[in-house]
Design a protein around this motif. Structure first.
Motif, mmCIF file in Angstrom:
data_model
loop_
_atom_site.group_PDB
_atom_site.id
_atom_site.type_symbol
_atom_site.label_atom_id
_atom_site.label_comp_id
_atom_site.label_asym_id
_atom_site.label_seq_id
_atom_site.Cartn_x
_atom_site.Cartn_y
_atom_site.Cartn_z
ATOM 1 N N TYR A 92 4.650 0.973 11.846
ATOM 2 C CA TYR A 92 5.332 2.113 11.796
ATOM 3 C C TYR A 92 4.287 3.216 11.586
ATOM 4 C CZ TYR A 92 9.067 -0.903 10.110
ATOM 5 O OH TYR A 92 9.882 -1.919 10.407
ATOM 6 N N CYS A 93 3.194 3.383 10.916
ATOM 7 C CA CYS A 93 2.384 4.341 10.868
ATOM 8 C C CYS A 93 1.124 3.947 11.436
ATOM 9 C CB CYS A 93 2.282 4.788 9.385
ATOM 10 S SG CYS A 93 1.261 3.415 8.512
ATOM 11 N N HIS A 116 8.242 -3.757 5.725
ATOM 12 C CA HIS A 116 6.911 -3.273 6.078
ATOM 13 C C HIS A 116 6.297 -4.476 7.126
ATOM 14 C CE1 HIS A 116 3.524 -0.559 4.907
ATOM 15 N NE2 HIS A 116 3.685 -0.627 6.063
ATOM 16 N N CYS A 121 3.627 7.006 5.927
ATOM 17 C CA CYS A 121 4.458 5.799 6.450
ATOM 18 C C CYS A 121 5.977 5.821 6.166
ATOM 19 C CB CYS A 121 3.886 4.756 6.087
ATOM 20 S SG CYS A 121 4.446 3.036 6.780
ATOM 21 N N CYS A 123 -0.115 -1.484 10.767
ATOM 22 C CA CYS A 123 1.488 -1.338 10.597
ATOM 23 C C CYS A 123 1.982 -0.768 11.696
ATOM 24 C CB CYS A 123 1.356 -0.356 9.475
ATOM 25 S SG CYS A 123 3.042 0.359 8.969
ATOM 26 N N TYR A 138 0.729 -1.266 0.102
ATOM 27 C CA TYR A 138 -0.023 0.056 -0.107
ATOM 28 C C TYR A 138 0.959 1.402 -0.052
ATOM 29 C CZ TYR A 138 0.662 1.570 4.984
ATOM 30 O OH TYR A 138 0.956 2.049 6.068
ATOM 31 N N THR A 147 7.769 3.568 5.446
ATOM 32 C CA THR A 147 8.049 2.477 4.599
ATOM 33 C C THR A 147 7.934 3.218 3.282
ATOM 34 O OG1 THR A 147 5.721 1.933 4.478
ATOM 35 C CG2 THR A 147 7.474 0.596 6.055
HETATM 36 ZN ZN ZN Z 1 2.721 1.970 7.473
#
Ligand code: ZN
Length: 50
Positions: A42-43, A26, A16, A40, A11, A18
């Motif tokens: 990370y985000c 990811h 993000c 996710c 995506y 990534t």
């Molecule tokens: Zn993310």
């Protein structure tokens, strides 16, 4: 269902990391087994598996 999804979900989220760091892995973690929702790491974006 796996607890993690590594580089499975593709995506484009401009917020993000990534999307910026191409080399980063990811990673999604399963947050809701009933609803089959991954998030996710990370985000925080959620992804519902169909
Ligand atoms: Zn993310």
């Amino acid at each position: 269902m796996p607890e993690k999804l590594i580089n499975v979900i593709k995506y484009k989220n401009p917020r993000c990391i990534t999307s910026i760091e191409q080399e980063i892995v990811h990673e999604y973690r399963l947050v809701d087994k009933e609803a089959k929702i991954y998030r996710c790491v990370y985000c925080g974006a959620e992804y519902a598996v169909k």
